[in-house]
Design an enzyme around this catalytic site. Structure first.
Site, PDB file in Angstrom:
ATOM      1  N   ASP A  61       0.853  -1.191   0.000  1.00  0.00           N
ATOM      2  CA  ASP A  61       0.000   0.000   0.000  1.00  0.00           C
ATOM      3  C   ASP A  61       0.889   1.242   0.000  1.00  0.00           C
ATOM      4  OD1 ASP A  61      -2.559   1.400   0.325  1.00  0.00           O
ATOM      5  OD2 ASP A  61      -1.772   1.919   2.301  1.00  0.00           O
ATOM      6  N   THR A  94      -3.069   5.557  -4.140  1.00  0.00           N
ATOM      7  CA  THR A  94      -1.999   6.263  -3.433  1.00  0.00           C
ATOM      8  C   THR A  94      -0.648   6.066  -4.131  1.00  0.00           C
ATOM      9  OG1 THR A  94      -1.842   4.342  -1.973  1.00  0.00           O
ATOM     10  CG2 THR A  94      -3.099   6.202  -1.175  1.00  0.00           C
ATOM     11  N   THR A  95      -0.411   4.849  -4.626  1.00  0.00           N
ATOM     12  CA  THR A  95       0.840   4.597  -5.359  1.00  0.00           C
ATOM     13  C   THR A  95       0.818   5.323  -6.695  1.00  0.00           C
ATOM     14  OG1 THR A  95       0.953   2.414  -4.333  1.00  0.00           O
ATOM     15  CG2 THR A  95       2.371   2.800  -6.219  1.00  0.00           C
ATOM     16  N   ASP A 387      -9.202  -0.232   1.814  1.00  0.00           N
ATOM     17  CA  ASP A 387      -9.084   0.511   0.544  1.00  0.00           C
ATOM     18  C   ASP A 387     -10.298   0.250  -0.344  1.00  0.00           C
ATOM     19  OD1 ASP A 387      -6.713   1.503   1.380  1.00  0.00           O
ATOM     20  OD2 ASP A 387      -5.450   0.408  -0.038  1.00  0.00           O
TER      21      ASP A 387
END
Length: 526
Positions: A61, A94-95, A387
């Site tokens: 994550d 997020t990545t 998520d």
């Protein structure tokens, strides 16, 4: 020159040095998480090195990785911040947001080396961003009026989100579980009503969705183990005054009977408090703090189930799902809202006893019970499922969806390239760089899967040029394929947030020409 008027310890990086420092820091952070992108991404082990904490966690994550890294570079901290905002706002991507920002800055570095001014690059990027956003909105699909198709969209989004997580091998099972939980919320979007409990043992597929609320606590000794038509008083109050607690003072008595009188006075005080609680007409008492032996005995005699030491988060969530309020004084029962539910009982999960609240006033309340082989696996499974739940709740509010698998990045890049010939000046070069950065995203996903990214991306561009606008990367077969039959879909809001946040952050970093580091002011006499 600045040294003439700055305190000792202050430092200034100017012009090219400042810009290079920003580029290197931001690109290094993007490269750190780049290998975790996509369904074939790798995991990272995060090991704490403090003297008292040597624990590890295994995750892919992006937000979790970036939060755990101590960073000294100012531009790198900007990337960490946008990843946190993406996590808070949407829950997924997020990545992607960190990697896309890094790719934009990598392209900007080449343009600056060609003597193109940062302000010109920023203007070109804004034009490209508008063109990309228009293409994204045109490609989005909305099935909110068809409940069955909308549920399929939610299921596909959950599958796509979980594809890059630990739960990928059971993604269909957990995608269904996540969709069921979110659909129970009835568009309220309040994730407090979905609780996740982790219990080591069994395997991941043994996880299940429990309708109602589960509290990982024990019922008081001698109290009823099952209550129907529960009226619940939720409290945050001290229940330990049955013991003498006079600190910093000395009590002198001339006989042991006087000590007994003091203890009896304390007990009378506790009896009065317990009577006030019982007078609320309740049959269940849940306290955030401890309930000591004497009040527990009083509640048992009154036939009231008592539950102690429910932590603050548990009390708040219980109040939300049962429709009650957290009380700390009990003088006015008519002003206190009691929680309601049909049944409260003790049940077993694995070898542990927990308390289940069924038929809560807020009917959307539910609990996901996660099972797994180890604590590390359960922690990562919780992050993965959280998520998915966040993305689904946002999709219920913003119902548009788009194709995944790198499809939209190629689509947006093509839209930007189409605009370039009509733009005069060096801004056009910045727009081309923006399109290259967009195409770099599916290329990284292909590289992480061990495929020939150059071959796949050229095939994908050719497919889009032929009008196959729903084509993307099939990462399980290493091919270019139609994403609709494969069910690879993403949230429109998530992708839009990645596009806007990453481009704005890259623009902000690019406009920096000085980095000023100030030493803290020394106090006199120290």
């Amino acid at each position: 020159m600045e040294n003439a008027y700055m305190n000792q310890g202050a430092q200034v990086d100017k012009g090219e040095n400042a810009r290079m420092s920003s580029f290197i820091g931001a690109i290094a952070i993007a490269d750190l998480v780049k290998t975790t992108l996509g369904p074939k991404g790798m995991d990272k082990i995060l090991q704490r090195v403090s003297q008292n904490d040597q624990s590890i966690s295994v995750t892919n994550d992006g937000a979790t990785i970036l939060k755990s890294v101590n960073i000294d570079n100012a531009a790198a901290k900007v990337l960490v911040d946008i990843a946190k905002v993406q996590d808070d706002e949407v829950g997924d991507g997020t990545t992607s947001v960190a990697v896309f920002c890094g790719e934009l800055l990598r392209e900007a570095e080449k343009l600056v080396a060609q003597r193109i001014h940062p302000q010109t690059i920023c203007r070109g990027w804004r034009l490209a961003r508008d063109a990309a956003r228009s293409a994204l909105e045109a490609h989005a699909r909305d099935n909110k009026d068809n409940e069955e198709k909308f549920r399929d969209d939610l299921f596909n989004i959950a599958r796509t989100t979980l594809s890059s997580k630990l739960l990928t091998h059971d993604k269909d099972y957990f995608a269904n579980l996540a969709v069921d939980a979110v659909m129970r919320l009835k568009k309220s979007g309040n994730l407090d009503h979905i609780q996740i409990i982790k219990k080591a043992g069994g395997q991941l597929r043994d996880s299940y969705l429990e309708t109602g609320f589960i509290m990982d606590k024990k019922i008081g000794v001698g109290c009823p183990k099952k209550v129907t038509n529960a009226k619940i008083l939720i409290a945050n109050t001290s229940m330990d005054t049955d013991k003498i607690k006079i600190y910093g003072s000395r009590v002198r008595v001339d006989a042991m009977s006087k000590v007994a009188e003091i203890e009896e006075a304390e007990k009378d005080k506790m009896r009065a408090k317990c009577k006030k609680i019982v007078d609320h007409g309740i049959n269940v008492f849940v306290n955030r703090q401890l309930i000591y032996n004497f009040p527990e005995q009083l509640f048992a005699e009154a036939g009231i189930m008592s539950i102690e030491h429910a932590d603050f988060e548990g009390v708040e969530r219980l109040a939300a799902v049962t429709g009650g309020e957290v009380a700390s004084t009990f003088d006015h029962p008519e002003l206190v809202n009691l929680g309601m539910c049909d049944t409260i009982e003790e049940v077993m999960i694995g070898e542990d006893k927990v308390i289940r609240f069924s038929g809560c006033k807020a009917g959307e309340a539910c609990t996901v019970v996660l099972r797994g082989a180890s604590g590390h696996m359960l922690d990562e499974a919780e992050r993965s499922l959280h998520d998915a739940l966040c993305v689904l709740t946002q999709t219920v509010k913003e119902t548009r969806t788009i194709c995944g698998g790198g499809c939209t990045e190629i689509l947006m890049a093509a839209a930007v390239d189409k605009e370039v010939p009509s733009i005069p000046g060096k801004k056009a070069l910045a727009m081309e760089a923006f399109a290259r950065a967009l195409r770099q995203m599916p290329s990284i996903v292909a590289d992480n899967g061990g495929y020939d990214s150059a071959e796949l991306i050229t095939q994908l561009r050719a497919a889009h040029a032929q009008g196959k606008s729903s084509y993307g990367l099939d990462m399980y077969n290493g091919l270019v394929a139609d994403m609709d039959p494969l069910g690879v879909r993403e949230s429109f809001k998530s992708k839009l947030q990645v596009l806007m946040s990453a481009s704005e952050a890259a623009e902000m970093i690019l406009r920096v020409d000085d980095i000023i580091k100030c030493a803290p002011r020394q106090r006199e006499g120290h």
